[in-house]
Design an enzyme around this catalytic site. Sequence first.
Site, mmCIF file in Angstrom:
data_model
loop_
_atom_site.group_PDB
_atom_site.id
_atom_site.type_symbol
_atom_site.label_atom_id
_atom_site.label_comp_id
_atom_site.label_asym_id
_atom_site.label_seq_id
_atom_site.Cartn_x
_atom_site.Cartn_y
_atom_site.Cartn_z
ATOM 1 C CG ASP A 8 -1.970 1.053 1.205
ATOM 2 O OD1 ASP A 8 -2.174 1.657 0.148
ATOM 3 O OD2 ASP A 8 -2.610 1.269 2.256
ATOM 4 C CG ASP A 102 -2.659 3.680 -3.548
ATOM 5 O OD1 ASP A 102 -3.842 3.530 -3.905
ATOM 6 O OD2 ASP A 102 -2.337 3.982 -2.389
ATOM 7 C CD GLU A 103 -5.275 -1.255 -0.642
ATOM 8 O OE1 GLU A 103 -5.553 -1.936 0.354
ATOM 9 O OE2 GLU A 103 -5.975 -0.290 -1.023
#
Length: 349
Positions: A8, A102-103
Amino acid sequence: MKKIIHIDLDSYYASVEVRDNPELRGIPLAVGGKNGRGVISTCSYEARAFGVRSAMSTAKALQLCPQLTVVSGNMEKYRSVSKQIHEIFSRYTDIIEPLSLDEAYLDVTDSPLFKGSATLIAQDIRKSIKTELNLTASAGVSPLKFVSKVASDVNKPNGICVVTPDEVQSFIDNLDLGKINGVGKVTLEKLNKLGLFKGKDVKEADRNILISHLGKFGNTLWDRCHGIDDRPVVVERVRKSVGVERTYLNDIDNLEQCLLAIDPLFLELEKRLQKALEGKFISKLGVKIKFNDFQQTTVEHKHDTFDKQFFIKLCEEAFNRREGRSVRLLGLSVGVEPKLSTGQLDLAL
């Protein structure tokens, strides 16, 4: 035993803005709507120290932190950087489940890299992101998806938390229930009223009592707190819905205004739907309204066509729940499901 990494990025949008504009470094910063009706998408850790959070109204954020700098988001840039992030992920494994820009979850169970050490792989991923993109990421490593996700938040920002197989149950026992994915504010209140605050409390509770209070999720939570999470890292996530929404500068006070606001949303959703419908069919339509007290309601019904008149009916139903409140956000959504190919048909002969 699985080896699952959850990566993350740290306050992603804000970190990209700081990277590209060093003058923003070290100050309370938020990315989101800059007017009084705007909403914060994400914020720096300096802003979080004042109580600023994602999904908070910009007006509220500025009350908490008058010196807050708010910048408008740039989704095109964030998507471009996201492609670079996911390209880095793909160097370490093919089994990647993206959760957002983004994860992601990465299954490195069978990876030969670093002699199969998931910890060293996670450290190298974080190092690559920092070296190549000048961004920081946090990681959680464990045999279970939900534990890895929780663990990635333990040492944020720019940290790693490893939970070995022998440590999993102890980690869960000491876990605050509010940190488990799916346990929101309302569910947490119900659990606390039952005298349940930690993973150990749920582990020792009666499964049937949890189900009676929480429904199907009660069973899931009981499993999680017993260290049971058999979900695999899913490479392809099937898109189940497409939607658009708008937060308005001025509240909508009557149904006529609300229905007029459907037109531009309908046109935008129609464009998005064209691509999303490849190999899929429409299964339902929905309308979401957020009122001026930030409470929201959603009305969804089965429907197999993209139908403006049906959206209008749903909007009327949702608007009738306002109880004197005005509307600050309106959204339309379409549920989609994959078409069954001829090769998948099970013929009863």
